[in-house]
Design a protein around this motif. Sequence first.
Motif, PDB file in Angstrom:
ATOM      1  N   TYR A   1       0.833  -1.201   0.000  1.00  0.00           N
ATOM      2  CA  TYR A   1       0.000   0.000   0.000  1.00  0.00           C
ATOM      3  C   TYR A   1       0.875   1.262   0.000  1.00  0.00           C
ATOM      4  CZ  TYR A   1      -3.314   3.554   1.480  1.00  0.00           C
ATOM      5  OH  TYR A   1      -4.057   4.685   1.563  1.00  0.00           O
ATOM      6  N   TRP A   2       1.929   1.262   0.829  1.00  0.00           N
ATOM      7  CA  TRP A   2       2.838   2.404   0.894  1.00  0.00           C
ATOM      8  C   TRP A   2       3.525   2.616  -0.463  1.00  0.00           C
ATOM      9  CZ3 TRP A   2       8.186   2.262   0.285  1.00  0.00           C
ATOM     10  CH2 TRP A   2       8.845   3.476   0.516  1.00  0.00           C
ATOM     11  N   ALA A   3       3.981   1.524  -1.088  1.00  0.00           N
ATOM     12  CA  ALA A   3       4.651   1.632  -2.389  1.00  0.00           C
ATOM     13  C   ALA A   3       3.677   2.163  -3.441  1.00  0.00           C
ATOM     14  CB  ALA A   3       5.220   0.283  -2.810  1.00  0.00           C
ATOM     15  N   TYR A   4       2.423   1.712  -3.403  1.00  0.00           N
ATOM     16  CA  TYR A   4       1.424   2.202  -4.347  1.00  0.00           C
ATOM     17  C   TYR A   4       1.192   3.697  -4.168  1.00  0.00           C
ATOM     18  CZ  TYR A   4      -3.037   3.002  -6.610  1.00  0.00           C
ATOM     19  OH  TYR A   4      -4.027   3.526  -7.392  1.00  0.00           O
ATOM     20  N   MET A   5       1.085   4.140  -2.919  1.00  0.00           N
ATOM     21  CA  MET A   5       0.846   5.561  -2.650  1.00  0.00           C
ATOM     22  C   MET A   5       2.056   6.408  -3.088  1.00  0.00           C
ATOM     23  SD  MET A   5      -2.205   5.752  -1.718  1.00  0.00           S
ATOM     24  CE  MET A   5      -2.259   7.465  -1.301  1.00  0.00           C
ATOM     25  N   GLU A   6       3.258   5.924  -2.846  1.00  0.00           N
ATOM     26  CA  GLU A   6       4.452   6.654  -3.283  1.00  0.00           C
ATOM     27  C   GLU A   6       4.506   6.729  -4.809  1.00  0.00           C
ATOM     28  OE1 GLU A   6       6.748   8.371  -1.473  1.00  0.00           O
ATOM     29  OE2 GLU A   6       5.327   8.001   0.154  1.00  0.00           O
ATOM     30  N   ASN A   7       4.153   5.640  -5.470  1.00  0.00           N
ATOM     31  CA  ASN A   7       4.107   5.628  -6.924  1.00  0.00           C
ATOM     32  C   ASN A   7       3.067   6.632  -7.431  1.00  0.00           C
ATOM     33  OD1 ASN A   7       4.560   4.948  -9.578  1.00  0.00           O
ATOM     34  ND2 ASN A   7       3.197   3.192  -9.529  1.00  0.00           N
ATOM     35  N   PHE A   8       1.915   6.670  -6.791  1.00  0.00           N
ATOM     36  CA  PHE A   8       0.863   7.602  -7.176  1.00  0.00           C
ATOM     37  C   PHE A   8       1.334   9.050  -6.992  1.00  0.00           C
ATOM     38  CE2 PHE A   8      -2.944  10.103  -6.171  1.00  0.00           C
ATOM     39  CZ  PHE A   8      -3.669   9.899  -7.336  1.00  0.00           C
ATOM     40  N   LYS A   9       1.994   9.351  -5.854  1.00  0.00           N
ATOM     41  CA  LYS A   9       2.511  10.699  -5.612  1.00  0.00           C
ATOM     42  C   LYS A   9       3.577  11.073  -6.644  1.00  0.00           C
ATOM     43  CE  LYS A   9       1.848  10.548  -0.600  1.00  0.00           C
ATOM     44  NZ  LYS A   9       2.563  10.507   0.694  1.00  0.00           N
ATOM     45  N   THR A  10       4.421  10.103  -6.979  1.00  0.00           N
ATOM     46  CA  THR A  10       5.469  10.350  -7.973  1.00  0.00           C
ATOM     47  C   THR A  10       4.862  10.645  -9.338  1.00  0.00           C
ATOM     48  OG1 THR A  10       6.963   8.888  -6.773  1.00  0.00           O
ATOM     49  CG2 THR A  10       7.524   9.378  -9.050  1.00  0.00           C
TER      50      THR A  10
END
Length: 116
Positions: A18-27
């Motif tokens: 979930y954290w990796a998905y959110m970071e990818n989305f922010k990026t």
Amino acid sequence: MRTILFLFSAMGVVGLAYWAYMENFKTQTALSEVEQLQREISTARGRLGVLRAEWAYLNRPDRLRDLADINFDGLGLLPLTPDQFGYVDQVAFPEPELPPITDPIETMADTTGEAQ
């Protein structure tokens, strides 16, 4: 005990995913904003180039000379000639005003010439 360890491991993996998905989305959001800003900068540079070209066109010496001639009665503008310019050493700068002496200091000098 093993089940609890597997459960916590699975929850950790899900949390990290979930954290990796959110970071990818922010990026991805940041990258799209950067692309939008670069497009705006490119557009602004294009407009600036057009404005500079228009400024150069409007400030042509022959055009300004013609405008000065046409509007001479109203403005009284004369064309610039090289003899209208001077040198810096020809400019009369005002002398700086000295401030008044408000607290004079009394000094005594040995007028006899003898050393003490």
